[in-house]
Motif scaffolding. Structure first.
Motif, mmCIF file in Angstrom:
data_model
loop_
_atom_site.group_PDB
_atom_site.id
_atom_site.type_symbol
_atom_site.label_atom_id
_atom_site.label_comp_id
_atom_site.label_asym_id
_atom_site.label_seq_id
_atom_site.Cartn_x
_atom_site.Cartn_y
_atom_site.Cartn_z
ATOM 1 N N PRO A 47 0.832 -1.206 0.000
ATOM 2 C CA PRO A 47 0.000 0.000 0.000
ATOM 3 C C PRO A 47 0.868 1.258 0.000
ATOM 4 N N PRO A 48 0.276 2.435 -0.285
ATOM 5 C CA PRO A 48 1.035 3.693 -0.279
ATOM 6 C C PRO A 48 1.733 3.914 1.056
ATOM 7 N N SER A 49 2.790 4.730 0.993
ATOM 8 C CA SER A 49 3.602 4.937 2.191
ATOM 9 C C SER A 49 4.215 6.330 2.172
ATOM 10 N N PRO A 105 -6.998 5.445 2.708
ATOM 11 C CA PRO A 105 -7.515 4.665 3.837
ATOM 12 C C PRO A 105 -6.701 3.424 4.185
ATOM 13 N N LEU A 106 -5.816 3.003 3.258
ATOM 14 C CA LEU A 106 -4.925 1.875 3.536
ATOM 15 C C LEU A 106 -3.509 2.302 3.201
ATOM 16 N N PHE A 107 -2.635 2.293 4.189
ATOM 17 C CA PHE A 107 -1.253 2.689 3.922
ATOM 18 C C PHE A 107 -0.294 1.807 4.715
ATOM 19 N N VAL A 158 -2.119 0.108 8.013
ATOM 20 C CA VAL A 158 -3.192 0.773 8.753
ATOM 21 C C VAL A 158 -4.424 0.846 7.864
ATOM 22 N N ALA A 159 -5.564 0.376 8.399
ATOM 23 C CA ALA A 159 -6.835 0.387 7.665
ATOM 24 C C ALA A 159 -7.797 1.343 8.354
#
Length: 514
Positions: free
Chosen positions: A36-38, A68-70, A81-82
């Motif tokens: 996921p993005p970071s 919302p998801l990273f 994290v969700a």
């Protein structure tokens, strides 16, 4: 003098080079993963610099920038994290078994003897304690046995407040709520009650608060591998002290109980068997399906102390603060109680099904102020969630605090508005708090859901309804309550709630005459 300086420089260089090499291996290992993005990271510490003491709020702000998801790397620990109900359902329901484990910390392992039920892997021991707690200790039959204890504790709280009101003295409700929940769970677990002469229960209450605080605080030694044996923040001294005091307290209580059992002085009667006796029965049973030790008993009792004491007290604290801050909501609740119960008697647990607005107030409080703001799990296998690769060993954080404040799912999410939960048929409201509605998860969901939900939902309605039924709460009309939170595993208000109660003119006659 030159030789030590050379060695020192060599050690520093070795640490730096080793860290760079390990980071290279980490990124090499994950370069084929679609993570996921970071946000930008730094060497060694990863994304630690993005986090403040209130982790759920830091995650909330990061989700506004990265979605919302990273993905984050806290030192050497990968996490995701969700922050939406859909993601919560994907992780906690669709991939429940993949995320059935929990991350341990140095404090958790030391204080809980390394065998805590709450942090145990999903397996035979966890299943046994889960069954024992939900069927025996917290099942409907045993909760029925302990109804007189809960009723007595509510009355003790009301009488204390009445005496304060008569003397026009302020009261620290944060402390009184904690004392109430501690009294109930202490009697269910070990048949002891917190009072001016019972130092054991008072010490148990203090230890629970200290344990939940240190469990939720950030310890750099848990995340940066080469700091594991370096106590940079003084955590080791604190958690060793908590463990030593807790162990001494439980040893004393267990020894006294064993003496009574040997002398045949334990009488269950209609009161119900407490959890300590249940666990001692298992420990002494050679044919028990699971073998447990004294450490298992101590860890299990601590689990239920932390789960059933501060979380319920925190919810009561937030709830009353919100009611006083929203007088129209308080008035509607008062009218409902007067209509259903009247002023001939005190509200009782049996009245709860007929008080839908009280239940809506509880739901709204748990939406806006979940006592445990972030659910955590650990993956035990590689999974794919919404097209992203989540490697085994990744820590999952579901930010239920953020979900409860998301305008996509809640209209005017920062407003305290219980009416949102009673639109249409009051008794068939589709949004529940038992883990089926992923937009509100105060008790978690699935196998790792909180086993104490039935106890909490028996305590909360009757306590808050009693406080509304019997008292007015006097504060300065210009007073603005401090809504800041305190860091830790739980999210209580940063400042204790001190208020001046006065007895309502329409209080129940039986209450006024006692």
């Amino acid at each position: 003098m030159q030789l030590p300086e050379t060695l020192s420089s060599a050690v520093i260089a070795g640490v730096v080079l080793s860290s760079i090499f390990l980071l290279y291996i980490f990124f090499k290992k994950n370069q084929n993963h679609r993570l996921p993005p970071s946000p930008p990271s730094l060497p060694i510490i990863g994304h630690l610099h993005h986090l403040g003491p209130l982790i759920h709020q830091s995650f909330h702000h990061l989700s506004a920038r990265y979605g919302p998801l990273f993905h984050l790397r806290l030192g050497s620990v990968p996490i995701v994290v969700a922050c939406t109900p859909e993601l919560a359902e994907d992780f906690l329901k669709t991939n429940e078994l993949a995320f059935s484990s929990r991350k341990h910390s140095l404090a958790v392992d030391h204080i809980t003897y390394g065998v805590a039920f709450a942090f145990a892997p999903y397996g035979p021991y966890w299943k046994f304690i889960k069954k024992m707690s939900t069927v025996e200790l917290l099942g409907n039959r045993n909760l029925g046995h302990f109804l007189p204890i809960r009723t007595q504790e509510v009355h003790e709280l009301l009488h204390m407040l009445t005496e304060k009101a008569k003397r026009r003295e302020s009261v620290n409700l944060t402390e009184e709520f904690l004392k109430f929940t501690n009294n109930v769970i202490c009697q269910m677990l070990m048949s002891i009650r917190c009072s001016g002469t019972n130092n054991d229960a008072d010490e148990a209450k203090n230890l629970v608060r200290e344990a939940t605080r240190i469990f939720g605080e950030f310890n750099v030694s848990d995340f940066i591998w080469f700091c594991k044996n370096i106590d940079l923040q003084g955590f080791k001294k604190r958690y060793k002290d908590i463990h030593k005091r807790y162990d001494a307290l439980l040893e004393k209580i267990i020894f006294e109980r064993e003496e009574k059992r040997r002398k045949g002085k334990i009488e269950d009667g209609d009161k119900g068997k407490d959890f300590l006796d249940m666990l001692l029965d298992v420990m002494e049973d050679d044919k028990a399906e699971i073998k447990i030790t004294r450490d298992h008993i101590k860890a299990s009792i601590l689990d239920f102390f932390t789960a059933a004491t501060e979380t319920t007290a925190i919810t009561l604290d937030w709830m009353l603060v919100e009611l006083i801050s929203n007088p129209k909501v308080l008035q509607i609740a008062r009218e409902e109680i007067d209509d259903v119960v009247g002023n001939e008697r005190l509200v009782a647990e049996s009245d709860a099904p007929n008080l839908p607005y009280i239940h809506a107030i509880i739901k709204e409080t748990l939406r806006l102020h979940p006592p445990i703001p972030v659910l955590s799990r650990k993956s035990i296998q590689n999974v794919i969630v919404q097209g992203y690769d989540i490697p085994a060993g990744t820590i999952l954080y579901v930010n239920i605090w953020s979900i409860g404040r998301n305008p996509k799912y809640w209209e005017s999410p920062l407003d305290f508005n219980p009416h949102r939960f009673i639109e249409g048929d009051d008794l068939k409201n589709p949004v529940d708090i038992k883990g089926q509605s992923f937009q509100i998860l105060p008790f978690g969901t699935g196998r790792r859901g909180c086993p104490g939900i039935n106890l909490a939902m028996r305590e909360l309605p009757v306590v808050i309804a009693s406080l509304i039924q019997c008292f007015e709460w006097n504060v300065d009309g210009k007073h603005v309550f401090n809504m800041d939170e305190r860091a830790g595993l739980t999210a209580p208000r940063a400042a204790d709630f001190v208020c001046l109660p006065s007895v309502r003119e329409n209080s129940p006659r039986v209450f006024m005459s006692t």
